[in-house]
Design an enzyme around this catalytic site. Structure first.
Site, PDB file in Angstrom:
ATOM      1  N   ASP A   1      -4.675   6.537  -8.834  1.00 53.10           N
ATOM      2  CA  ASP A   1      -3.422   7.149  -8.380  1.00 53.10           C
ATOM      3  C   ASP A   1      -2.238   6.233  -8.672  1.00 53.10           C
ATOM      4  OD1 ASP A   1      -4.532   9.517  -7.352  1.00 53.10           O
ATOM      5  OD2 ASP A   1      -5.119   8.496  -5.504  1.00 53.10           O
ATOM      6  N   GLY A   2      -2.445   4.916  -8.525  1.00 51.59           N
ATOM      7  CA  GLY A   2      -1.371   3.946  -8.782  1.00 51.59           C
ATOM      8  C   GLY A   2      -0.880   4.035 -10.227  1.00 51.59           C
TER       9      GLY A   2
ATOM     10  N   ASN B   1       1.822   7.419   4.351  1.00 50.22           N
ATOM     11  CA  ASN B   1       2.157   8.284   5.488  1.00 50.22           C
ATOM     12  C   ASN B   1       0.957   8.530   6.396  1.00 50.22           C
ATOM     13  OD1 ASN B   1       3.712  10.579   6.879  1.00 50.22           O
ATOM     14  ND2 ASN B   1       1.941  11.638   6.024  1.00 50.22           N
TER      15      ASN B   1
ATOM     16  N   ASN C   1       5.323   9.564  -4.119  1.00 51.60           N
ATOM     17  CA  ASN C   1       4.615   9.434  -2.831  1.00 51.60           C
ATOM     18  C   ASN C   1       5.591   9.317  -1.672  1.00 51.60           C
ATOM     19  OD1 ASN C   1       1.942   9.594  -3.490  1.00 51.60           O
ATOM     20  ND2 ASN C   1       1.561   7.394  -3.459  1.00 51.60           N
TER      21      ASN C   1
ATOM     22  N   THR D   1      -0.843  12.042   1.973  1.00 50.35           N
ATOM     23  CA  THR D   1      -2.186  11.477   2.143  1.00 50.35           C
ATOM     24  C   THR D   1      -2.226   9.981   1.842  1.00 50.35           C
ATOM     25  OG1 THR D   1      -2.565  12.342  -0.082  1.00 50.35           O
ATOM     26  CG2 THR D   1      -3.572  13.555   1.739  1.00 50.35           C
TER      27      THR D   1
HETATM   28  P1  NAD Z   1      -2.899   1.188  -5.208  1.00 49.45           P
HETATM   29  O1  NAD Z   1      -3.028   1.819  -6.533  1.00 49.45           O
HETATM   30  O2  NAD Z   1      -3.811   0.094  -4.803  1.00 49.45           O
HETATM   31  O3  NAD Z   1      -2.921   2.366  -4.115  1.00 49.45           O
HETATM   32  C1  NAD Z   1      -3.310   2.079  -2.843  1.00 49.45           C
HETATM   33  C2  NAD Z   1      -4.267   3.170  -2.404  1.00 49.45           C
HETATM   34  O4  NAD Z   1      -3.503   4.332  -2.125  1.00 49.45           O
HETATM   35  C3  NAD Z   1      -5.317   3.567  -3.471  1.00 49.45           C
HETATM   36  O5  NAD Z   1      -6.537   3.738  -2.827  1.00 49.45           O
HETATM   37  C4  NAD Z   1      -4.772   4.889  -3.980  1.00 49.45           C
HETATM   38  O6  NAD Z   1      -5.791   5.760  -4.468  1.00 49.45           O
HETATM   39  C5  NAD Z   1      -4.137   5.449  -2.742  1.00 49.45           C
HETATM   40  N1  NAD Z   1      -3.126   6.456  -3.001  1.00 49.45           N
HETATM   41  C6  NAD Z   1      -2.043   6.382  -3.799  1.00 49.45           C
HETATM   42  N2  NAD Z   1      -1.375   7.545  -3.774  1.00 49.45           N
HETATM   43  C7  NAD Z   1      -2.073   8.367  -2.960  1.00 49.45           C
HETATM   44  C8  NAD Z   1      -1.887   9.691  -2.520  1.00 49.45           C
HETATM   45  N3  NAD Z   1      -0.838  10.403  -2.904  1.00 49.45           N
HETATM   46  N4  NAD Z   1      -2.783  10.219  -1.656  1.00 49.45           N
HETATM   47  C9  NAD Z   1      -3.843   9.507  -1.231  1.00 49.45           C
HETATM   48  N5  NAD Z   1      -4.086   8.236  -1.605  1.00 49.45           N
HETATM   49  C10 NAD Z   1      -3.193   7.680  -2.449  1.00 49.45           C
HETATM   50  O7  NAD Z   1      -1.478   0.604  -4.949  1.00 49.45           O
HETATM   51  P2  NAD Z   1      -0.144   0.949  -5.638  1.00 49.45           P
HETATM   52  O8  NAD Z   1      -0.285   1.204  -7.053  1.00 49.45           O
HETATM   53  O9  NAD Z   1       0.809  -0.095  -5.184  1.00 49.45           O
HETATM   54  O10 NAD Z   1       0.163   2.347  -4.930  1.00 49.45           O
HETATM   55  C11 NAD Z   1       1.264   2.481  -4.143  1.00 49.45           C
HETATM   56  C12 NAD Z   1       0.944   3.441  -3.049  1.00 49.45           C
HETATM   57  O11 NAD Z   1      -0.010   2.839  -2.181  1.00 49.45           O
HETATM   58  C13 NAD Z   1       2.161   3.698  -2.218  1.00 49.45           C
HETATM   59  O12 NAD Z   1       2.888   4.797  -2.703  1.00 49.45           O
HETATM   60  C14 NAD Z   1       1.598   3.916  -0.839  1.00 49.45           C
HETATM   61  O13 NAD Z   1       1.503   5.291  -0.514  1.00 49.45           O
HETATM   62  C15 NAD Z   1       0.204   3.350  -0.891  1.00 49.45           C
HETATM   63  N6  NAD Z   1       0.118   2.304   0.116  1.00 49.45           N
HETATM   64  C16 NAD Z   1      -0.612   2.564   1.208  1.00 49.45           C
HETATM   65  C17 NAD Z   1      -0.642   1.659   2.245  1.00 49.45           C
HETATM   66  C18 NAD Z   1      -1.467   1.962   3.440  1.00 49.45           C
HETATM   67  O14 NAD Z   1      -2.107   3.034   3.459  1.00 49.45           O
HETATM   68  N7  NAD Z   1      -1.448   1.121   4.463  1.00 49.45           N
HETATM   69  C19 NAD Z   1       0.060   0.471   2.182  1.00 49.45           C
HETATM   70  C20 NAD Z   1       0.819   0.241   1.041  1.00 49.45           C
HETATM   71  C21 NAD Z   1       0.836   1.174   0.006  1.00 49.45           C
END
Ligand code: NAD
EC number: 2.7.1.23
Length: 275
Positions: A53-54, A171, A129, A168
């Site tokens: 997804d990233g 959030n 996102n 998902t």
């Molecule tokens: P990454 O690629 O490691 O993504 C982090 C995780 O979030 C992965 O498991 C990915 O599959 C999942 N993810 C990303 N978009 C998603 C979506 N729309 N629905 C469900 N899961 C999703 O890290 P990155 O490349 O820096 O991705 C950035 C995203 O990571 C941010 O947009 C944020 O939503 C998410 N994130 C989540 C948290 C958390 O859940 N505590 C913290 C920081 C960032």
């Protein structure tokens, strides 16, 4: 049997650095060339991200100013993601579907963020996102205004505004609701709000409809950190921030093997249910 002809379709492939993604990149590039697709990394019709997804988020940001012209496809080199329709062992199916592609698309809302600085500058971002704001060191204090109504004074770590497809992601970790991506709405979710006898916020996330505008007005100047998907920015002296659904949507190539949203949510967060 499928007849070979120049498809005329321009395709860009974007992969992360993981060896498995690089292997898929080379193999897919080769197959697309053999099947008369045109590889183009500036003005493509279709962008294929390879990774997770990233990686799809990175592909979106590369083409965020060409959203009306481009359709996306995600290939996942791990488990199935939220923005990925194909696994890395399904390249045959992917190429066949590209050959049969009629231009059909599935579209989802994108978030538009305008950051107004006290010096008159305006920084504009698009998020697939979410966009989150935090104060760099101390408690963040900000007035929350929804469609012109002064709703609350927030105190806490920060706030995030997410799209339906972003519901998902971060959030959800914050306790926000999961929204079906066809619902055109934004979700405002708190990050560790202070709630006691003196300070009060709603405490739950809020879902605002398409035409509504969310505004945040930080009451304490200084540095704030704004995360837009996978990028982080720091701004000094923000006057206000406006969040709305963008005029442009993200378009995905409609795939005959598209996994339903509820199946993705179940696969990602619940797994098998004992009958
Ligand atoms: P990454 O690629 O490691 O993504 C982090 C995780 O979030 C992965 O498991 C990915 O599959 C999942 N993810 C990303 N978009 C998603 C979506 N729309 N629905 C469900 N899961 C999703 O890290 P990155 O490349 O820096 O991705 C950035 C995203 O990571 C941010 O947009 C944020 O939503 C998410 N994130 C989540 C948290 C958390 O859940 N505590 C913290 C920081 C960032």
């Amino acid at each position: 049997m499928i007849q070979m002809k120049n498809t005329g379709k321009r395709i860009d492939l974007i992969a992360n650095r993981k060896p498995q993604s690089q292997r898929v990149l080379y193999e897919l590039r080769d197959r697309l060339k053999r099947n008369q697709f045109i590889l183009n990394d500036t003005n493509p019709d279709i962008v294929i991200s390879i990774g997770g997804d990233g990686m799809l988020l990175s592909a979106f940001h590369k083409y965020e100013n060409q959203l009306d012209k481009v359709r996306f496809i995600g290939v996942h080199t791990g488990h199935l993601g939220f923005y990925t329709d194909y696994r890395d062992f399904e390249l045959d199916k992917l190429v066949t579907n590209l050959q049969l592609d009629t231009g059909a698309r599935v579209s989802y809302p994108v978030l538009n963020v305008k950051v107004f600085l006290e010096n008159g500058e305006v920084k504009i971002f698009r998020a697939l996102n979410e966009a989150s704001i935090r104060r760099s060191d101390r408690t963040m204090v900000a007035d929350v205004v929804i469609n012109g109504v002064h709703f609350e004074r927030f105190r806490g770590d920060g706030l995030t505004v997410s799209t339906p497809t972003g519901s998902t992601a971060y959030n959800k970790s914050l306790g926000g609701a999961v929204l079906h991506p066809t619902i055109e709405a934004l979700q405002l979710t708190e990050i560790a709000s202070l709630n006691n006898r003196v300070y009060r916020t709603l405490g739950s996330s809020i879902i605002v409809p398409k035409k509504d505008k969310i505004e945040l007005i930080p009451t304490r100047n200084d540095y704030h950190t704004i995360s837009v998907d996978n990028s982080v920015y720091s701004f000094r002296n923000i006057e206000r921030i406006e969040y709305q659904i963008d005029h442009h949507k993200i378009h995905f190539v409609a795939s005959p093997s598209h996994t339903s949203f509820w199946n993705r949510v179940k696969d990602a967060f619940i797994g098998e249910v004992d009958e």
